[in-house]
Design a protein around this motif. Structure first.
Motif, short mmCIF file in Angstrom:
data_model
loop_
_atom_site.label_atom_id
_atom_site.label_comp_id
_atom_site.label_asym_id
_atom_site.label_seq_id
_atom_site.Cartn_x
_atom_site.Cartn_y
_atom_site.Cartn_z
N TYR A 291 6.29 14.39 2.26
CA TYR A 291 5.69 13.09 1.94
C TYR A 291 5.76 12.82 0.44
O TYR A 291 6.10 11.70 0.01
CB TYR A 291 4.25 13.07 2.43
CG TYR A 291 3.51 11.78 2.12
CD1 TYR A 291 3.92 10.57 2.65
CD2 TYR A 291 2.39 11.80 1.29
CE1 TYR A 291 3.23 9.39 2.37
CE2 TYR A 291 1.70 10.64 1.00
CZ TYR A 291 2.12 9.43 1.54
OH TYR A 291 1.45 8.28 1.26
N ARG A 292 5.48 13.83 -0.36
CA ARG A 292 5.60 13.66 -1.81
C ARG A 292 7.04 13.38 -2.20
O ARG A 292 7.32 12.53 -3.06
CB ARG A 292 5.09 14.91 -2.53
CG ARG A 292 5.16 14.81 -4.06
CD ARG A 292 4.33 15.86 -4.75
NE ARG A 292 4.76 17.21 -4.44
CZ ARG A 292 4.12 18.30 -4.89
NH1 ARG A 292 3.03 18.18 -5.64
NH2 ARG A 292 4.57 19.49 -4.58
N ALA A 332 -2.92 18.19 -0.86
CA ALA A 332 -3.32 16.80 -0.62
C ALA A 332 -4.01 16.22 -1.86
O ALA A 332 -3.75 15.08 -2.27
CB ALA A 332 -4.23 16.71 0.59
N THR A 333 -4.87 17.02 -2.46
CA THR A 333 -5.57 16.58 -3.68
C THR A 333 -4.58 16.34 -4.81
O THR A 333 -4.70 15.37 -5.57
CB THR A 333 -6.62 17.63 -4.08
OG1 THR A 333 -7.57 17.78 -3.02
CG2 THR A 333 -7.35 17.21 -5.35
N GLU A 334 -3.59 17.23 -4.94
CA GLU A 334 -2.58 17.07 -5.99
C GLU A 334 -1.79 15.78 -5.81
O GLU A 334 -1.51 15.06 -6.79
CB GLU A 334 -1.63 18.27 -5.98
CG GLU A 334 -2.25 19.55 -6.49
CD GLU A 334 -1.28 20.72 -6.40
OE1 GLU A 334 -0.14 20.52 -5.92
OE2 GLU A 334 -1.67 21.84 -6.79
N GLY A 337 -3.90 12.87 -6.73
CA GLY A 337 -4.08 12.80 -8.18
C GLY A 337 -2.85 12.30 -8.91
O GLY A 337 -2.95 11.57 -9.90
N ALA A 338 -1.68 12.69 -8.41
CA ALA A 338 -0.43 12.33 -9.09
C ALA A 338 0.01 10.90 -8.80
O ALA A 338 0.60 10.24 -9.66
CB ALA A 338 0.67 13.30 -8.68
N TYR A 339 -0.27 10.39 -7.61
CA TYR A 339 0.30 9.11 -7.20
C TYR A 339 -0.75 8.03 -6.91
O TYR A 339 -0.43 6.85 -6.89
CB TYR A 339 1.16 9.28 -5.94
CG TYR A 339 2.32 10.22 -6.11
CD1 TYR A 339 3.55 9.75 -6.57
CD2 TYR A 339 2.19 11.58 -5.83
CE1 TYR A 339 4.62 10.63 -6.73
CE2 TYR A 339 3.24 12.45 -5.99
CZ TYR A 339 4.45 11.97 -6.44
OH TYR A 339 5.51 12.84 -6.61
N TRP A 344 -5.37 2.61 -3.81
CA TRP A 344 -4.50 3.30 -2.85
C TRP A 344 -4.70 4.80 -2.93
O TRP A 344 -4.52 5.40 -4.00
CB TRP A 344 -3.03 2.96 -3.13
CG TRP A 344 -2.02 3.70 -2.31
CD1 TRP A 344 -1.97 3.80 -0.95
CD2 TRP A 344 -0.91 4.48 -2.80
NE1 TRP A 344 -0.90 4.57 -0.56
CE2 TRP A 344 -0.23 5.00 -1.67
CE3 TRP A 344 -0.44 4.77 -4.08
CZ2 TRP A 344 0.90 5.80 -1.79
CZ3 TRP A 344 0.70 5.57 -4.20
CH2 TRP A 344 1.36 6.07 -3.06
N THR A 345 -5.09 5.39 -1.79
CA THR A 345 -5.16 6.84 -1.65
C THR A 345 -3.99 7.28 -0.79
O THR A 345 -3.97 7.00 0.42
CB THR A 345 -6.49 7.26 -0.98
OG1 THR A 345 -7.58 6.76 -1.76
CG2 THR A 345 -6.59 8.77 -0.88
N PRO A 346 -3.00 7.94 -1.36
CA PRO A 346 -1.77 8.26 -0.61
C PRO A 346 -1.99 9.14 0.62
O PRO A 346 -1.34 8.95 1.64
CB PRO A 346 -0.90 8.99 -1.64
CG PRO A 346 -1.42 8.55 -2.97
CD PRO A 346 -2.89 8.33 -2.78
N VAL A 347 -2.91 10.12 0.52
CA VAL A 347 -3.18 11.03 1.64
C VAL A 347 -4.64 10.91 2.04
O VAL A 347 -5.54 11.13 1.22
CB VAL A 347 -2.87 12.50 1.27
CG1 VAL A 347 -3.16 13.42 2.48
CG2 VAL A 347 -1.43 12.66 0.82
#
Length: 466
Positions: A291-292, A332-334, A337-339, A344-347
């Motif tokens: 996903y990343r 998931a936290t990383e 934090g990165a995106y 928007w929460t990616p995960v």
């Protein structure tokens, strides 16, 4: 050993018996000494509901179960065995889940494991004791010529032990896991490998979820023993229970979970859904890496897609599983934090088991990601298309048993290939509505071809035919 306080066996009249580590009911012991019974779910419980007059022999798994046995509390048609807690821990965690599961799912880091030493041999003795307790209970309970269906890798020795005690019985064994290819199976000590095979070959019929796993078993028997002897080999691909899923997924608590998930996802965004236990073979960490990689390779999806990942803790009494669960949460936290942005929460990660929420995610899914390293079947791959509201593209590992039935209409991936999985997610997200709808319909038809009750009845009929 079976506790002397276990309920006495009834007269030997049962004509259909099932043996499994976990039974259809479990008990919780309250602080005030009360016992609370909880019914289990899953394909086996659903399948066995097809037969009313049966006896289910299972193990007491916790303090509540053991107390229920000692008090004589139980359900008609269920015999729960109060096997010594230390013996059960050795057999279940030490052998079944830390050796046999690892062998059949190809999970070992072979430069450093496995190590089959004196401690392994001590635990193996407990595995034998645990299997013998089941064999003795089944021998006591079974009527003349009864049909006995033994379930899974926990009880691989039972058929052979039971055959010695009751040669009149029709005995079947069903493996719910993959079966290891011969070169990997031979990681086991030679005498243990032979004992496991001979244990299952004590059955009149040994059955598997796919032809691939059945052929692997035959290959091991041929290489190590010279063949399968008189044991017949069968294949029964357990399907999804469509009626139950469609009915349950439309209940009020599922609608409530859908509303909450929609709020977390945000308006107009697509969803990639996965629902798994944090089991090593489920490959959740590589799925998150994929996903990343999707967000890196296709930045147009940033703020336009959310990965709904349900990773329900499994086998947390084993350190390797606790570490894996922690790794999933950390990654998931990383990614968030990165995106992530303010809107928007990616995960969206949930680690508390919630069946209604899982069904809500199934209904919302634009893409379902099922990428196990190796899986006997994987019912999630079959369940999502059945309840999807608007059609769902399935990204499916070729190492899942479900691949044999669903591969033609899924986007198939090598579970180790993170880049390839990322591109498969992109393909799934960009699939046209008409194509997605057509694939979902065909996936649902294939997924429900052998629902749990028919799956069990087919096995019983094949065993009785002789």
């Amino acid at each position: 050993m079976v506790s002397e306080h276990a309920a006495p066996a009834a007269a030997s009249t049962a004509q259909v018996l099932v043996a499994s580590n976990r039974g259809p009911v479990s008990y919780t012991l309250g602080e005030d000494g009360t016992l609370d019974a909880k019914r289990g779910g899953g394909g086996l419980v659903s399948g066995l509901s097809a037969v009313d007059d049966k006896l289910w022999v299972c193990a007491a798994l916790g303090d509540g179960d053991r107390e229920a046995v000692r008090r004589g509390v139980g359900e008609a048609g269920v015999r729960m065995l109060d096997i010594d807690a230390g013996v059960h821990a050795d057999a279940y965690n030490g052998i079944a889940n830390s050796v046999l599961w690892f062998v059949h799912h190809l999970l070992y880091q072979t430069p450093v494991e496995p190590v089959f030493d004196a401690e392994f041999r001590r635990q193996w003795t407990s595995y034998e004791t645990y299997n013998r307790a089941f064999a003795e209970a089944l021998a006591e309970e079974a009527g003349p010529g009864a049909s006995v269906l033994v379930q899974d890798y926990h009880l691989a020795l039972v058929p052979g032990m039971l055959r010695e005690l009751r040669p009149d019985l029709r005995i079947g064994h069903f493996s719910h896991t993959p079966w290891a290819p011969v070169d990997y199976f031979r990681l086991l000590p030679d005498d243990i490998a032979e004992q496991l095979l001979r244990g299952i070959l004590g059955a009149d019929r040994a059955a598997f979820l796919t032809r691939r796993w059945a052929d692997a078993f035959i290959g091991c028997c041929t290489e190590i023993l010279g063949g399968t002897g008189r044991t017949r080999i069968g294949v029964h691909g357990l399907g999804a229970d469509a009626d139950f899923l469609r009915r349950r997924s439309r209940e009020a608590d599922v609608d409530e979970r859908m509303a909450a998930l929609r709020e977390q996802v945000g308006e107009g965004r697509k969803t990639i859904v996965r629902v798994d236990r944090t089991e090593l073979s489920k490959n959740i960490v590589r799925g998150l890496h994929a996903y990343r990689a999707l967000l890196d390779a296709h930045p147009e999806w940033r703020e336009r897609v959310v990965h709904i990942a349900f990773a329900y803790p499994s086998r947390q009494d084993l350190a390797v599983y606790r570490d894996y669960t922690a790794a999933v949460q950390t990654l998931a936290t990383e990614i968030n934090g990165a995106y992530g942005t303010k809107s928007w929460t990616p995960v969206v990660l949930h680690v508390k088991d919630d069946f209604a929420r899982s069904l809500a995610a199934y209904r919302l899914a634009d893409v379902a990601l099922v990428n196990p390293i190796r899986d006997g079947m994987n019912l999630v791959a079959k369940e999502v298309p059945v309840v999807s509201d608007h059609g769902c593209a399935l990204v499916l590992s070729r190492e899942a048993g479900a691949y044999e039935e669903l591969g033609e209409d899924a986007i198939v991936v090598n579970p180790y290939d993170v880049t390839g999985t990322a591109e498969a997610l992109h393909e799934a997200l960009t699939m046209s509505g008409d194509e997605r709808s057509g694939r979902t319909k065909r996936l649902a038809e294939a997924a429900t071809a052998l629902p749990p009750q028919q799956w069990f009845l087919d096995q019983l009929e094949a065993l009785r035919q002789g």
